[in-house]
Design a protein around this motif. Structure first.
Motif, short mmCIF file in Angstrom:
data_model
loop_
_atom_site.label_atom_id
_atom_site.label_comp_id
_atom_site.label_asym_id
_atom_site.label_seq_id
_atom_site.Cartn_x
_atom_site.Cartn_y
_atom_site.Cartn_z
N ARG A 28 -12.55 9.81 -5.68
CA ARG A 28 -12.86 9.08 -4.53
C ARG A 28 -14.31 9.12 -4.49
O ARG A 28 -15.07 8.65 -3.73
CB ARG A 28 -12.61 10.26 -3.07
CG ARG A 28 -11.37 10.10 -2.62
CD ARG A 28 -10.88 8.66 -2.07
NE ARG A 28 -11.51 8.33 -0.96
CZ ARG A 28 -11.31 7.34 -0.26
NH1 ARG A 28 -10.83 6.26 -0.72
NH2 ARG A 28 -11.92 6.90 0.92
N GLN A 44 -12.17 -4.26 1.96
CA GLN A 44 -11.93 -2.82 1.58
C GLN A 44 -12.49 -2.02 1.61
O GLN A 44 -12.46 -0.76 1.60
CB GLN A 44 -10.83 -3.19 0.15
CG GLN A 44 -9.80 -3.93 0.21
CD GLN A 44 -8.50 -3.35 0.88
OE1 GLN A 44 -8.77 -2.21 1.31
NE2 GLN A 44 -7.71 -4.43 1.36
N VAL A 102 -4.57 -1.13 -4.27
CA VAL A 102 -5.45 -2.40 -3.93
C VAL A 102 -6.07 -3.03 -5.23
O VAL A 102 -5.93 -4.27 -5.22
CB VAL A 102 -6.40 -2.03 -2.87
CG1 VAL A 102 -7.35 -3.15 -2.53
CG2 VAL A 102 -5.75 -2.04 -1.66
N ASN A 145 -16.33 2.97 2.93
CA ASN A 145 -15.99 4.01 2.07
C ASN A 145 -16.99 5.10 2.00
O ASN A 145 -18.26 4.63 1.85
CB ASN A 145 -15.73 3.57 0.63
CG ASN A 145 -15.12 4.69 -0.11
OD1 ASN A 145 -15.63 5.50 -0.53
ND2 ASN A 145 -14.07 4.19 -0.83
N ILE A 204 0.76 -1.25 0.15
CA ILE A 204 -0.05 -0.12 -0.04
C ILE A 204 0.81 1.46 0.01
O ILE A 204 0.42 2.10 -0.76
CB ILE A 204 -1.03 -0.05 1.07
CG1 ILE A 204 -2.34 0.96 0.90
CG2 ILE A 204 -0.30 0.16 2.51
CD1 ILE A 204 -3.10 0.38 0.23
N ARG A 205 1.95 1.25 0.79
CA ARG A 205 2.99 2.51 0.75
C ARG A 205 4.43 1.88 0.60
O ARG A 205 4.72 0.72 0.91
CB ARG A 205 2.77 3.38 1.96
CG ARG A 205 1.50 4.06 2.01
CD ARG A 205 1.34 4.67 3.47
NE ARG A 205 0.88 3.50 4.44
CZ ARG A 205 -0.24 3.08 4.59
NH1 ARG A 205 -1.07 3.33 4.07
NH2 ARG A 205 -0.27 2.06 5.51
N TYR A 235 1.66 11.05 1.22
CA TYR A 235 1.45 10.17 -0.26
C TYR A 235 2.64 9.64 -0.64
O TYR A 235 3.98 10.16 -1.01
CB TYR A 235 0.80 11.37 -1.10
CG TYR A 235 0.77 10.51 -2.92
CD1 TYR A 235 0.21 9.51 -2.69
CD2 TYR A 235 1.90 11.00 -3.75
CE1 TYR A 235 0.18 8.73 -4.01
CE2 TYR A 235 1.69 10.38 -4.88
CZ TYR A 235 0.92 9.27 -5.12
OH TYR A 235 0.91 8.79 -6.29
N ASP A 249 -8.81 7.85 7.77
CA ASP A 249 -7.45 7.81 6.90
C ASP A 249 -7.18 9.14 6.23
O ASP A 249 -8.40 9.50 5.71
CB ASP A 249 -7.48 6.62 5.98
CG ASP A 249 -7.40 5.42 6.63
OD1 ASP A 249 -7.14 5.21 7.70
OD2 ASP A 249 -7.71 4.53 5.91
N PHE A 251 -4.79 7.06 -6.28
CA PHE A 251 -3.67 6.70 -5.49
C PHE A 251 -3.52 5.06 -5.06
O PHE A 251 -2.21 4.77 -4.61
CB PHE A 251 -3.33 7.55 -4.02
CG PHE A 251 -4.74 7.41 -3.21
CD1 PHE A 251 -4.80 6.23 -2.56
CD2 PHE A 251 -5.67 8.28 -3.12
CE1 PHE A 251 -6.15 6.00 -1.69
CE2 PHE A 251 -6.87 7.98 -2.51
CZ PHE A 251 -6.93 7.06 -1.63
N CYS A 252 -4.22 4.44 -5.22
CA CYS A 252 -4.42 3.11 -4.40
C CYS A 252 -4.16 1.97 -5.46
O CYS A 252 -4.61 1.76 -6.47
CB CYS A 252 -5.79 2.91 -3.79
SG CYS A 252 -5.92 1.56 -2.85
N1 SAM Z 1 -10.51 0.97 1.25
C1 SAM Z 1 -10.22 1.75 2.19
C2 SAM Z 1 -10.28 3.42 1.66
O1 SAM Z 1 -9.79 3.72 0.69
O2 SAM Z 1 -11.09 3.97 2.07
C3 SAM Z 1 -8.57 1.87 2.86
C4 SAM Z 1 -7.75 1.39 1.75
S1 SAM Z 1 -5.91 1.27 2.22
C5 SAM Z 1 -5.75 -0.35 2.64
C6 SAM Z 1 -5.70 1.89 3.69
C7 SAM Z 1 -5.19 3.59 3.44
O3 SAM Z 1 -3.90 3.62 3.09
C8 SAM Z 1 -5.86 4.35 2.85
O4 SAM Z 1 -7.10 4.70 3.24
C9 SAM Z 1 -4.92 5.46 2.51
O5 SAM Z 1 -5.45 6.67 3.70
C10 SAM Z 1 -3.58 5.01 2.63
N2 SAM Z 1 -3.12 4.88 1.40
C11 SAM Z 1 -3.59 4.26 0.22
N3 SAM Z 1 -2.46 4.33 -0.82
C12 SAM Z 1 -1.63 5.28 -0.43
C13 SAM Z 1 -0.35 5.81 -1.19
N4 SAM Z 1 -0.21 5.61 -2.24
N5 SAM Z 1 0.21 6.75 -0.31
C14 SAM Z 1 0.00 7.07 1.09
N6 SAM Z 1 -1.26 6.52 1.55
C15 SAM Z 1 -2.00 5.57 1.05
#
Ligand code: SAM
Length: 481
Positions: A320, A229, A194, A281, A77-78, A379, A346, A191-192
């Motif tokens: 989002r 998630q 997952v 979410n 994730i990071r 980030y 978060d 950004f994600c």
């Molecule tokens: N599914 C949830 C959501 O997005 O609402 C959580 C997803 S993730 C497993 C957990 C957290 O990691 C996210 O809510 C976000 O704050 C953080 N995160 C995810 N991608 C990131 C990135 N590229 N850089 C920094 N933080 C990140």
């Protein structure tokens, strides 16, 4: 919710789960060692892996030098999480070289797909690479590697939910457990990573969820956390990806089960079984869910509601699916229906193009909501995500400074919430011994606040009423009445 690293989750065979599915002790002749990193889903997945391999004669060990196989369940994730996993792999390899040459090393989870070639072929750090939807294949993969072949399966599935697998509860307290209800994510926040590592969203058969919750209660568990998630997006229509719901028959669509229906059923398993869920979410959390929470005393009055930014402009760049106003409306609805509901978030600072104005909006949103708790990150760019094609133009110093400001504000708000509780009495579920004192127990309130108090004649798993007398920003201290 994000447990940024941490803890090796291991147990010895004496603590393992369902006695009916445990092979006789003579058959448990091999040992596995599992470490899990990242989100709660990963910890829950390790319990599925332990269950699959238990049937193959593996018990878990806490002593890596005695392990026939060592797994690291990885998080992508990071950037920092990835670096930690790499260090652990180097450590396992040093053990393998110096003390346990026959040991196999396996990588599970979110890093598998992205780093399979690098780990397996280039750096030769691992013997087995398995993605989050391929754990059933582990017994075959172990055989393959024993036959000298490369063992890899990172195929993602539209159906796999491991519904029938009875997880081996790893390193737990016997009181609280995770129950996985969805896998994957369709949200595609820019950004994600997952959706790329865990695939499309699918929901688990409610019958198997309810059976798992019932079994847990009968085994003495008193709190379950429904995991996914994006739990509010839960949708059961007979199986398959959420994206294919529109292709389902009319009957399937009419009889579908949404998250609020599932939550209601789980709450009815037993009034003494506390129910939590994570992660919500904001774009998917409906009033129906809040109403079910309000209806049942045993659904904890705590919602983890990641916001990521307080700026509508930035939320759009993050894709989002809600803006600042939508989020505030949701918070207002929660507070109207459940006035004492605790809320955590978060937050990401320094996302691509974040201006000082955007950052101020984040701080002002925090002042509006006054979160009970927060998980805050700067980030970091993740490969293959849409944001990886954007300009990561906020310098490290600015990201860090904004993160520090967000953390400072959150700590002040957390302290405020704790101080508000002084002098009041709350029901606490005793979860275990306090880390700092053998004479004290640790438990949590419905609001997810940690409480420490003298043990007296109580025992783990009891509900007790505790009068709060002191606090820090993270812990309440009190006396059992
Ligand atoms: N599914 C949830 C959501 O997005 O609402 C959580 C997803 S993730 C497993 C957990 C957290 O990691 C996210 O809510 C976000 O704050 C953080 N995160 C995810 N991608 C990131 C990135 N590229 N850089 C920094 N933080 C990140």
């Amino acid at each position: 919710m994000n447990l940024e690293i941490l803890l090796a989750k291991e147990i010895d065979e004496s603590k393992q789960g369902d006695p009916l599915s445990i092979p006789t002790s003579e058959k448990l002749i091999k040992k596995m060692y599992i470490e899990s990193y990242g989100c709660q889903m990963n910890f829950s997945d390790s319990e599925i892996v332990a269950s699959i391999l238990q049937k193959e004669g593996f018990s878990t060990t806490q002593d890596i030098t005695k392990a026939d196989i060592v797994f690291v369940n990885t998080c992508s994730i990071r950037e920092k999480a990835e670096q930690t996993v790499r260090k652990r792999l180097e450590f396992y390899n040093s053990i393998k070289r110096d003390k346990n040459p026959k040991m196999l090393v396996g990588v599970l989870g979110c890093m598998a797909e992205r780093l399979k070639a690098k780990f397996l072929e280039e750096e030769k750090l691992v013997d087995i690479v398995v993605g989050p939807d391929a754990y059933r294949d582990l017994p075959n993969l172990i055989k393959e590697v024993e036959d000298g072949k490369k063992a890899i399966n990172v195929i993602l599935s539209l159906e796999e939910t491991y519904a029938d697998i009875n997880p081996v509860r790893l390193g737990g307290n016997g009181i609280t457990a995770f129950v996985s209800i969805t896998r994957g994510c369709d949200n595609m926040c820019t950004f994600c990573v997952v959706p790329f590592t865990r695939g499309r969203e699918r929901s688990r058969d409610p019958k198997s969820i309810l059976k798992e919750c019932n079994d847990l209660f009968n085994d003495g568990y008193r709190e379950i956390t429904l995991l996914g998630q994006n739990v509010d997006s839960y949708l059961w229509y007979g199986g398959g990806a959420k994206k294919d719901f529109k292709k389902a028959t009319n009957k399937q669509q009419e009889n579908c089960i949404k998250f609020s229906n599932l939550l209601d059923k789980v709450a009815k398993v037993n009034p003494l079984l506390r129910v939590r869920f994570s992660t919500s979410n904001p774009q998917d959390m409906g009033i129906d869910v809040i109403d079910v929470m309000a209806k049942h005393n045993n659904i904890c009055k705590y919602i983890h509601l990641p916001v990521q930014s307080g700026s509508s402009r930035l939320l759009k760049v993050m894709r989002r699916g809600y803006d600042r106003e939508d989020y505030i409306t949701l918070i207002d609805n929660i507070k109207q229906r459940i006035p004492d509901c605790a809320i955590s978030m978060d937050m990401i600072t320094g996302f691509c193009s974040e201006t000082e104005e955007d950052h101020k909006e984040t701080l002002s949103l925090m002042d509006y909501v006054k979160y009970d708790f927060g998980y805050m990150f700067k980030y970091s760019e993740r490969p293959n995500t849409p944001a990886a094609r954007m300009d990561d133009n906020i310098d490290e110093k600015t990201k860090q400074r904004r993160l520090a400001e967000v953390i400072e504000k959150q700590q002040a708000h957390s302290l405020l919430h704790m101080q508000e509780k002084l002098g009041y009495t709350y029901e606490v579920l005793i979860e275990g011994n306090s880390k700092k004192s053998d004479n004290h127990f640790y438990g949590r309130t419905t609001y997810n606040s940690a409480v420490v108090f003298e043990k007296g004649t109580h025992k783990i798993g009891d509900y007790v009423m505790v009068k709060i007398e002191d606090c820090t920003s993270a812990t309440l201290k009190g006396t059992v009445l």
